[in-house]
Design a protein around this motif. Structure first.
Motif, mmCIF file in Angstrom:
data_model
loop_
_atom_site.group_PDB
_atom_site.id
_atom_site.type_symbol
_atom_site.label_atom_id
_atom_site.label_comp_id
_atom_site.label_asym_id
_atom_site.label_seq_id
_atom_site.Cartn_x
_atom_site.Cartn_y
_atom_site.Cartn_z
ATOM 1 N N ALA A 30 -69.256 8.277 -3.947
ATOM 2 C CA ALA A 30 -68.562 9.495 -3.517
ATOM 3 C C ALA A 30 -67.077 9.416 -3.827
ATOM 4 O O ALA A 30 -66.471 10.390 -4.300
ATOM 5 C CB ALA A 30 -68.775 9.709 -2.021
ATOM 6 N N ILE A 31 -66.472 8.264 -3.588
ATOM 7 C CA ILE A 31 -65.049 8.089 -3.860
ATOM 8 C C ILE A 31 -64.767 8.242 -5.345
ATOM 9 O O ILE A 31 -63.825 8.941 -5.749
ATOM 10 C CB ILE A 31 -64.566 6.714 -3.338
ATOM 11 C CG1 ILE A 31 -64.522 6.722 -1.809
ATOM 12 C CG2 ILE A 31 -63.192 6.373 -3.910
ATOM 13 C CD1 ILE A 31 -64.266 5.363 -1.190
ATOM 14 N N ALA A 32 -65.593 7.608 -6.184
ATOM 15 C CA ALA A 32 -65.386 7.678 -7.641
ATOM 16 C C ALA A 32 -65.474 9.119 -8.132
ATOM 17 O O ALA A 32 -64.657 9.566 -8.950
ATOM 18 C CB ALA A 32 -66.424 6.808 -8.350
ATOM 19 N N LYS A 59 -57.439 20.367 -1.262
ATOM 20 C CA LYS A 59 -58.727 20.262 -0.578
ATOM 21 C C LYS A 59 -59.469 19.006 -1.006
ATOM 22 O O LYS A 59 -60.098 18.332 -0.184
ATOM 23 C CB LYS A 59 -59.577 21.496 -0.863
ATOM 24 C CG LYS A 59 -60.818 21.562 0.007
ATOM 25 C CD LYS A 59 -61.550 22.870 -0.160
ATOM 26 C CE LYS A 59 -62.661 23.027 0.859
ATOM 27 N NZ LYS A 59 -63.538 21.863 0.989
ATOM 28 N N ARG A 60 -59.395 18.675 -2.294
ATOM 29 C CA ARG A 60 -60.083 17.467 -2.769
ATOM 30 C C ARG A 60 -59.504 16.213 -2.124
ATOM 31 O O ARG A 60 -60.227 15.270 -1.822
ATOM 32 C CB ARG A 60 -59.984 17.381 -4.289
ATOM 33 C CG ARG A 60 -60.615 18.501 -5.075
ATOM 34 C CD ARG A 60 -62.139 18.384 -5.146
ATOM 35 N NE ARG A 60 -62.816 18.865 -3.942
ATOM 36 C CZ ARG A 60 -63.082 20.133 -3.689
ATOM 37 N NH1 ARG A 60 -62.725 21.070 -4.546
ATOM 38 N NH2 ARG A 60 -63.709 20.488 -2.597
ATOM 39 N N GLU A 61 -58.183 16.173 -1.915
ATOM 40 C CA GLU A 61 -57.569 15.006 -1.293
ATOM 41 C C GLU A 61 -57.976 14.889 0.176
ATOM 42 O O GLU A 61 -58.162 13.771 0.680
ATOM 43 C CB GLU A 61 -56.048 15.061 -1.431
ATOM 44 C CG GLU A 61 -55.578 14.739 -2.841
ATOM 45 C CD GLU A 61 -54.066 14.671 -2.962
ATOM 46 O OE1 GLU A 61 -53.562 13.646 -3.453
ATOM 47 O OE2 GLU A 61 -53.397 15.645 -2.566
ATOM 48 N N ILE A 62 -58.114 16.005 0.862
ATOM 49 C CA ILE A 62 -58.599 15.965 2.238
ATOM 50 C C ILE A 62 -60.024 15.412 2.274
ATOM 51 O O ILE A 62 -60.368 14.562 3.105
ATOM 52 C CB ILE A 62 -58.532 17.362 2.884
ATOM 53 C CG1 ILE A 62 -57.073 17.761 3.143
ATOM 54 C CG2 ILE A 62 -59.319 17.389 4.203
ATOM 55 C CD1 ILE A 62 -56.899 19.147 3.713
ATOM 56 N N ILE A 103 -63.737 10.741 3.289
ATOM 57 C CA ILE A 103 -64.732 9.796 2.770
ATOM 58 C C ILE A 103 -64.233 8.362 2.901
ATOM 59 O O ILE A 103 -64.987 7.457 3.294
ATOM 60 C CB ILE A 103 -65.075 10.134 1.304
ATOM 61 C CG1 ILE A 103 -65.809 11.487 1.244
ATOM 62 C CG2 ILE A 103 -65.950 9.039 0.680
ATOM 63 C CD1 ILE A 103 -65.940 12.062 -0.145
ATOM 64 N N TYR A 104 -62.957 8.136 2.592
ATOM 65 C CA TYR A 104 -62.391 6.796 2.761
ATOM 66 C C TYR A 104 -62.531 6.319 4.212
ATOM 67 O O TYR A 104 -62.680 5.120 4.476
ATOM 68 C CB TYR A 104 -60.913 6.783 2.363
ATOM 69 C CG TYR A 104 -60.661 6.451 0.915
ATOM 70 C CD1 TYR A 104 -61.137 5.273 0.356
ATOM 71 C CD2 TYR A 104 -59.919 7.313 0.104
ATOM 72 C CE1 TYR A 104 -60.898 4.959 -0.978
ATOM 73 C CE2 TYR A 104 -59.669 7.011 -1.235
ATOM 74 C CZ TYR A 104 -60.160 5.838 -1.762
ATOM 75 O OH TYR A 104 -59.923 5.516 -3.085
ATOM 76 N N ALA A 105 -62.491 7.234 5.157
ATOM 77 C CA ALA A 105 -62.620 6.863 6.571
ATOM 78 C C ALA A 105 -63.982 6.244 6.877
ATOM 79 O O ALA A 105 -64.135 5.531 7.872
ATOM 80 C CB ALA A 105 -62.391 8.089 7.450
ATOM 81 N N SER A 156 -61.823 0.332 2.799
ATOM 82 C CA SER A 156 -60.700 1.155 2.313
ATOM 83 C C SER A 156 -60.216 2.150 3.358
ATOM 84 O O SER A 156 -59.630 3.172 3.022
ATOM 85 C CB SER A 156 -61.124 1.912 1.043
ATOM 86 O OG SER A 156 -61.578 1.024 0.048
ATOM 87 N N LYS A 157 -60.463 1.876 4.646
ATOM 88 C CA LYS A 157 -60.108 2.824 5.694
ATOM 89 C C LYS A 157 -58.612 3.147 5.720
ATOM 90 O O LYS A 157 -58.212 4.265 6.070
ATOM 91 C CB LYS A 157 -60.544 2.287 7.053
ATOM 92 C CG LYS A 157 -62.056 2.257 7.256
ATOM 93 C CD LYS A 157 -62.415 1.784 8.654
ATOM 94 C CE LYS A 157 -63.918 1.662 8.843
ATOM 95 N NZ LYS A 157 -64.591 2.974 8.789
ATOM 96 N N ALA A 158 -57.778 2.177 5.349
ATOM 97 C CA ALA A 158 -56.327 2.394 5.396
ATOM 98 C C ALA A 158 -55.896 3.523 4.477
ATOM 99 O O ALA A 158 -54.874 4.184 4.725
ATOM 100 C CB ALA A 158 -55.601 1.107 5.027
ATOM 101 N N LYS A 159 -56.679 3.758 3.422
ATOM 102 C CA LYS A 159 -56.315 4.815 2.474
ATOM 103 C C LYS A 159 -56.417 6.205 3.113
ATOM 104 O O LYS A 159 -55.757 7.139 2.665
ATOM 105 C CB LYS A 159 -57.187 4.728 1.225
ATOM 106 C CG LYS A 159 -56.863 3.519 0.352
ATOM 107 C CD LYS A 159 -57.550 3.612 -0.996
ATOM 108 C CE LYS A 159 -57.114 2.456 -1.891
ATOM 109 N NZ LYS A 159 -57.736 2.512 -3.230
#
Length: 438
Positions: free
Chosen positions: A314-316, A331-334, A339-341, A346-349
């Motif tokens: 999903a991240i890729a 919107k894509r960054e949100i 997803i990073y959460a 990679s939660k810090a991202k």
């Protein structure tokens, strides 16, 4: 014709320049992506309308030459689709070109297109075309194109239905107009405040007989049957067998995936989307479909932490969408932050992305609501910080813009009030909350 007469005539035309559309720059930029994606659909019968709207968007973004080229392409495409050198389908297009040349002061060229409008009216007996609805009906070509345009701006959806219905009634041989009428009748009736049409299923069945290759209509027909209690699983899977039709039907593909998610499973929806993408790896909107399926799987369908391989995929995909859809970065960054959460490493991202967005917060009120609402949910569910989450839900609700995110934040605040979390602050806040702008 005097300058004053020309201005009056221009203002009476039915075209994109006179339709009072929502012209906020962020929205126009996002619509560019839609026009680009829809223009790649094989056999798209709305291609002339796409070029007309695309040209208008380019004009509003200050790109006059690009606009002119697209308006000219629209005229060529409309004539090709109608298999004639001219006709009433050019009324909107000629109106657009008249306005395009009027604004920079090229009055001779603007007048030439006004003369073309006049000739079309005389040749095709369109004496009522440019009058207001109170004075008479428009030509069905205008009703159809105006309805098609309004649906992209999410204006009055009931008006979209009304215009498509009028166009189809006035010219029954235009099958796509009746298809559009039935599709939007179904979409409008999905809203809670709309009176249900008891004949909707029958209207959809007849439309499907007339337009058997329309994937979007076929999907909505199955959805309506499911809404009325039928088991549609086998027929949903049958629709998915023609990978070629899925590739070349943007709206139909996404509607089918939603049907999979609702009536079969989100995992099978992902499998189908991945299969179609493997067959057509260079089709941009297919990557978007796959990415959004993973997003739904991870954020809304995971009762426990999803597998890291699912999150990584999903991240890729979402990181690729950032470059594929540069005008939809916000919107894509949100989505990417959410997803990073769910990632194990990679939660810090998530916090990094949200802090960047908050530092450079968007200008549009609706975008601010989206950002604050998503960050509030992240604070509550992932950071277990209910007090800060409530503060951000308040920031959403304080923006007097009617939206899903405002309604969601108000509902969340009311739930927290019942639970006794910051009860007095929430009560006072909600008591003084202004009504949203319509």
């Amino acid at each position: 014709m005097s300058a004053a007469q020309s201005q009056t005539t221009l203002e009476s035309l039915q075209c994109h320049f006179t339709w009072d559309l929502d012209l906020k720059r962020p929205k126009l930029l996002r619509l560019l992506h839609k026009m680009e994606d829809f223009s790649t659909e094989e056999g798209n019968r709305r291609l002339g309308h796409i070029y007309n709207l695309w040209g208008f968007i380019q004009y509003k973004l200050g790109l006059n030459e690009e606009a002119k080229g697209l308006f000219q392409k629209a005229a060529e495409t409309l004539n090709k689709l109608r298999k004639a050198d001219e006709g009433p389908w050019l009324m909107v297009n000629c109106g657009n070109l008249a306005w395009l040349h009027h604004h920079p002061g090229d009055q001779a060229e603007s007048q030439a297109y006004l003369s073309k409008v006049d000739a079309l009216m005389k040749n095709y007996h369109l004496h009522l075309t440019i009058l207001s609805p109170s004075q008479g009906e428009f030509h069905p070509e205008i009703y159809a194109e105006k309805a098609w345009t309004l649906m992209f701006f999410r204006e009055d959806m009931k008006l979209v239905v009304e215009y498509f219905e009028k166009a189809a009634r006035m010219q029954p041989d235009m099958v796509e107009w009746n298809t559009s009428y039935v599709i939007w009748l179904k979409k409008v009736q999905n809203s809670r405040d709309t009176k249900q049409d008891p004949d909707l299923l029958e209207k959809m069945r007849r439309a499907k007989e007339q337009d058997p290759d329309n994937l979007y209509l076929a999907v909505l027909y199955l959805e309506q049957r499911a809404d009325e209690g039928e088991n549609i699983k086998d027929e949903v899977r049958e629709l998915a067998r023609n990978l070629r039709s899925l590739c070349y039907s943007n709206s139909g593909m996404w509607a089918l995936l939603n049907l999979y998610k609702k009536h079969i499973s989100v995992d099978e929806a992902i499998d189908l989307a991945e299969k179609v993408l493997r067959e057509h790896p260079d089709v941009r909107y297919l990557k978007k479909c796959v990415a959004l399926c993973y997003r739904r799987r991870i954020i809304y369908f995971s009762r426990s932490c999803p597998e890291q391989s699912t999150v990584d995929r999903a991240i890729a995909l979402h990181e690729e969408l950032l470059s594929l859809y540069p005008h939809s970065l916000f919107k894509r960054e949100i989505d990417l932050a959410n997803i990073y959460a769910r990632s194990h490493h990679s939660k810090a991202k998530t916090e990094q992305i949200f802090q960047k967005l908050l530092k450079n917060e968007p200008a549009e009120p609706a975008d601010k609501q989206m950002l604050y609402n998503n960050y509030a949910h992240y604070l509550y569910f992932d950071q277990k910080d209910s007090h800060r989450a409530i503060k951000y839900h308040m920031k959403v609700a304080a923006i007097p813009e009617k939206s899903y995110f405002r309604k969601n934040s108000i509902r969340t605040l009311e739930k927290n009030k019942v639970r006794g979390i910051m009860r007095r602050e929430i009560e006072e806040f909600l008591r003084n909350l202004p009504e949203p702008r319509q």
